[in-house]
Design a protein around this motif. Sequence first.
Motif, mmCIF file in Angstrom:
data_model
loop_
_atom_site.group_PDB
_atom_site.id
_atom_site.type_symbol
_atom_site.label_atom_id
_atom_site.label_comp_id
_atom_site.label_asym_id
_atom_site.label_seq_id
_atom_site.Cartn_x
_atom_site.Cartn_y
_atom_site.Cartn_z
ATOM 1 N N SER A 1 -0.181 -7.607 -0.862
ATOM 2 C CA SER A 1 -1.018 -6.411 -0.869
ATOM 3 C C SER A 1 -0.259 -5.250 -1.495
ATOM 4 O O SER A 1 0.967 -5.237 -1.502
ATOM 5 C CB SER A 1 -1.420 -6.021 0.555
ATOM 6 O OG SER A 1 -2.091 -7.100 1.158
ATOM 7 N N VAL A 2 -1.046 -4.288 -2.020
ATOM 8 C CA VAL A 2 -0.433 -3.125 -2.657
ATOM 9 C C VAL A 2 -1.040 -1.863 -2.072
ATOM 10 O O VAL A 2 -2.257 -1.695 -2.051
ATOM 11 C CB VAL A 2 -0.648 -3.129 -4.187
ATOM 12 C CG1 VAL A 2 0.036 -1.924 -4.829
ATOM 13 C CG2 VAL A 2 -0.138 -4.427 -4.795
ATOM 14 N N LEU A 3 -0.169 -0.971 -1.589
ATOM 15 C CA LEU A 3 -0.627 0.310 -1.066
ATOM 16 C C LEU A 3 -0.070 1.421 -1.961
ATOM 17 O O LEU A 3 1.121 1.434 -2.282
ATOM 18 C CB LEU A 3 -0.124 0.514 0.366
ATOM 19 C CG LEU A 3 -0.629 1.771 1.059
ATOM 20 C CD1 LEU A 3 -2.068 1.567 1.545
ATOM 21 C CD2 LEU A 3 0.270 2.145 2.232
ATOM 22 N N THR A 4 -0.948 2.337 -2.387
ATOM 23 C CA THR A 4 -0.509 3.423 -3.262
ATOM 24 C C THR A 4 -0.943 4.751 -2.659
ATOM 25 O O THR A 4 -2.063 4.869 -2.173
ATOM 26 C CB THR A 4 -1.148 3.274 -4.654
ATOM 27 O OG1 THR A 4 -0.992 1.920 -5.084
ATOM 28 C CG2 THR A 4 -0.502 4.200 -5.662
ATOM 29 N N GLU B 1 -4.832 10.596 1.296
ATOM 30 C CA GLU B 1 -5.557 9.520 0.621
ATOM 31 C C GLU B 1 -4.612 8.383 0.237
ATOM 32 O O GLU B 1 -3.532 8.623 -0.314
ATOM 33 C CB GLU B 1 -6.243 10.078 -0.631
ATOM 34 C CG GLU B 1 -7.180 9.067 -1.285
ATOM 35 C CD GLU B 1 -8.024 9.692 -2.392
ATOM 36 O OE1 GLU B 1 -8.591 10.782 -2.174
ATOM 37 O OE2 GLU B 1 -8.100 9.100 -3.472
ATOM 38 N N VAL B 2 -5.011 7.172 0.577
ATOM 39 C CA VAL B 2 -4.234 6.005 0.145
ATOM 40 C C VAL B 2 -5.170 5.030 -0.556
ATOM 41 O O VAL B 2 -6.379 5.035 -0.329
ATOM 42 C CB VAL B 2 -3.543 5.277 1.330
ATOM 43 C CG1 VAL B 2 -2.578 6.210 2.049
ATOM 44 C CG2 VAL B 2 -4.574 4.722 2.294
ATOM 45 N N HIS B 3 -4.592 4.213 -1.423
ATOM 46 C CA HIS B 3 -5.378 3.219 -2.137
ATOM 47 C C HIS B 3 -4.856 1.830 -1.792
ATOM 48 O O HIS B 3 -3.647 1.624 -1.732
ATOM 49 C CB HIS B 3 -5.293 3.469 -3.640
ATOM 50 C CG HIS B 3 -6.319 2.692 -4.403
ATOM 51 N ND1 HIS B 3 -6.076 1.446 -4.900
ATOM 52 C CD2 HIS B 3 -7.599 3.005 -4.730
ATOM 53 C CE1 HIS B 3 -7.172 0.995 -5.506
ATOM 54 N NE2 HIS B 3 -8.109 1.938 -5.431
ATOM 55 N N LEU B 4 -5.759 0.907 -1.547
ATOM 56 C CA LEU B 4 -5.316 -0.415 -1.102
ATOM 57 C C LEU B 4 -5.909 -1.530 -1.933
ATOM 58 O O LEU B 4 -7.086 -1.514 -2.294
ATOM 59 C CB LEU B 4 -5.720 -0.625 0.372
ATOM 60 C CG LEU B 4 -5.371 -2.005 0.955
ATOM 61 C CD1 LEU B 4 -3.872 -2.119 1.212
ATOM 62 C CD2 LEU B 4 -6.166 -2.283 2.217
ATOM 63 N N LYS B 5 -5.010 -2.488 -2.245
ATOM 64 C CA LYS B 5 -5.459 -3.768 -2.785
ATOM 65 C C LYS B 5 -4.869 -4.802 -1.850
ATOM 66 O O LYS B 5 -3.656 -4.798 -1.647
ATOM 67 C CB LYS B 5 -4.905 -3.981 -4.201
ATOM 68 C CG LYS B 5 -5.742 -3.322 -5.283
ATOM 69 C CD LYS B 5 -5.309 -3.853 -6.666
ATOM 70 C CE LYS B 5 -6.268 -3.390 -7.719
ATOM 71 N NZ LYS B 5 -5.737 -2.259 -8.512
ATOM 72 N N GLY B 6 -5.704 -5.668 -1.304
ATOM 73 C CA GLY B 6 -5.187 -6.620 -0.325
ATOM 74 C C GLY B 6 -5.689 -6.264 1.052
ATOM 75 O O GLY B 6 -6.817 -5.812 1.213
ATOM 76 N N GLU B 7 -4.818 -6.433 2.048
ATOM 77 C CA GLU B 7 -5.273 -6.199 3.404
ATOM 78 C C GLU B 7 -4.230 -5.404 4.190
ATOM 79 O O GLU B 7 -3.024 -5.625 4.034
ATOM 80 C CB GLU B 7 -5.520 -7.536 4.119
ATOM 81 C CG GLU B 7 -6.082 -7.381 5.514
ATOM 82 C CD GLU B 7 -6.562 -8.705 6.100
ATOM 83 O OE1 GLU B 7 -6.171 -9.753 5.574
ATOM 84 O OE2 GLU B 7 -7.334 -8.678 7.083
ATOM 85 N N ALA B 8 -4.736 -4.505 5.036
ATOM 86 C CA ALA B 8 -3.810 -3.716 5.838
ATOM 87 C C ALA B 8 -4.498 -3.247 7.101
ATOM 88 O O ALA B 8 -5.711 -3.072 7.144
ATOM 89 C CB ALA B 8 -3.300 -2.519 5.039
ATOM 90 N N TYR B 9 -3.661 -3.038 8.112
ATOM 91 C CA TYR B 9 -4.158 -2.498 9.362
ATOM 92 C C TYR B 9 -3.671 -1.055 9.462
ATOM 93 O O TYR B 9 -2.480 -0.791 9.381
ATOM 94 C CB TYR B 9 -3.643 -3.328 10.546
ATOM 95 C CG TYR B 9 -4.227 -2.886 11.858
ATOM 96 C CD1 TYR B 9 -5.483 -3.356 12.253
ATOM 97 C CD2 TYR B 9 -3.548 -2.008 12.688
ATOM 98 C CE1 TYR B 9 -6.040 -2.957 13.456
ATOM 99 C CE2 TYR B 9 -4.098 -1.602 13.886
ATOM 100 C CZ TYR B 9 -5.353 -2.068 14.274
ATOM 101 O OH TYR B 9 -5.901 -1.664 15.460
ATOM 102 N N PHE B 10 -4.614 -0.133 9.642
ATOM 103 C CA PHE B 10 -4.278 1.298 9.625
ATOM 104 C C PHE B 10 -4.239 1.872 11.026
ATOM 105 O O PHE B 10 -5.162 1.669 11.808
ATOM 106 C CB PHE B 10 -5.331 2.082 8.839
ATOM 107 C CG PHE B 10 -5.281 1.828 7.350
ATOM 108 C CD1 PHE B 10 -5.816 0.666 6.818
ATOM 109 C CD2 PHE B 10 -4.727 2.763 6.503
ATOM 110 C CE1 PHE B 10 -5.786 0.447 5.458
ATOM 111 C CE2 PHE B 10 -4.696 2.541 5.143
ATOM 112 C CZ PHE B 10 -5.220 1.381 4.615
#
Lengths: 197, 346
Positions: free
Chosen positions: B155-158, B170-179
């Motif tokens: 996953s990629v977090l930007t 603001e964050v941008h996500l590709k993949g999966e994440a738990y916030f």
Amino acid sequence: MKKAITDYDLWQNLLDGDRLALNEIYERSLSPLYQYGMRMLQDEDAVRDCLHNLFVKIWVNHKTLKPTDNIKYYLISALRNSIINYKAQEKKIQKVDIHENEVFDLKFTVEAEYIKKEEQSQKVMQLSDAMNKLTPRQKEIIYLKYFEEMDYDEIAEIMDLSKKGTYKLSARALEALREILNVDKAMLLAVLLAIKR
Amino acid sequence: MIIKSFKVMPNKTYTSYNTENFLDDADFLRYVKYNNSTDVSFWDIWQSTAPENLKSFNEAKLQLQIILSDQPRVETINFRDQLLLDINGSIDVIQKNKQRKTIRLVLNLGIAASLLVFAFISWFFLSTVTVKSNFAENRLVHLPDGSEIQLNANSVLTYARAFKWKARREVHLKGEAYFKVKHININPDQVKKGELFVAVTDGAKVQVLGTEFNLKYRHNITAVALIKGKIRVSSNKTGKSYMMHPGDFIDFDHDGNRIEKANTLNNQTAWLSGKIIVNQTTVNEILREFEDLYGYKVILDSPALGNKKIDGAISIRSEESLLFTLKNILNVNIQKEGKTIYLKNR
């Protein structure tokens, strides 16, 4: 009467960046510098250039100059260097061998009234003739000794005699000098040692 | 001319002096050279005593007079004044140039420093921070505002480097994440700048104030599962937004349509504890998850097998355990060739 500032303090003021100190140094030392320069170069314009450059240079470099308690001696030494540089440049431009027509302008005259006494005239003529035949460097030594009242150590240093070792009083010159000044051999040896040191 | 300060005559008798001694004596030189009245009277008295070496004295005096007979070279007043003017003029020019140089240097330094500051600010505000997790690797990301994000594998977090300085987090996500978004809103009726947190995928936007939710974006499908708090999810494609409450789950396909799906929250966040919980899930879906997390390409012998539905929990903590489970459930042989895995019927 205001007490005159000592050479050491005046020079120190210059090192601290005091423009008035530079002007005071100029007033104090121009005459001997002019006179020495004229005897070295015999060309007022050239002497003027050398003096101009000398004073501008000591101002520009005032932060890096060393302290001194004898300004005249310091400046004559510096002026001599700048005159030698000037001559070297002239030599490059005019392609003249400076040693051929090098002159130290010091003429001994017999016109002065106090040596015109009849009974001395013969001896005076001989002496002044012999003295006028001295080499430029010998004349320079005499000038610095009797006109500028320097001691032999100072003269040797100013004329860079110890370093270069090129100045060798020849046996003949030594003899001439001894004759002229009536200096005995031991004394000459002392002079020579001081010079060669 | 040199003005020598007058010195008191030293206590010398001079009676043993020869010519060269006199010539080398500073007091004698001063007497002959300057004719000071004090010196003259001293030497007059000395001569009147008729010393033995009077002849040497006269000889030295004569020689010195000859030596000093040369006339001094005296500069004119005009020469003296004009040269001083010229020297001061030259120095003034040098000084001015130096000053100008210094001003120019300071100016240039100032410009350079401003440019550097400008470049730094631009970099700080325009650049982004990217956190990337590899296959089979989970990463915990601490955001500058105190929020925590657990990144699932691959996953990629930007987010903006000036995260805290922006109008909204603001964050941008590709993949999966738990916030786990830090709640910094004080008055819920009045949401101030920087209080709103927005998680963006290419498919949807999740706006929150402070909450915990799972966000997944893979294969053009965005999936949001809310655990705590309240969030607003809007589709990038259709612009439609949905308010979510704890326990809700939303899927968007690549056209931005909401996909209703029977699912439980446990299923969505099971990856946090190293599992996938499946509930009438096809083998194909499970395998795609495996491919996403571990970076393999899985090839099935028979397509029919892929449509088989499975219930239960499967460990995804390591690829070995996942493959072992699949092998037993599906009753297949597993063959690994580089990054490709073949599942073959026994």
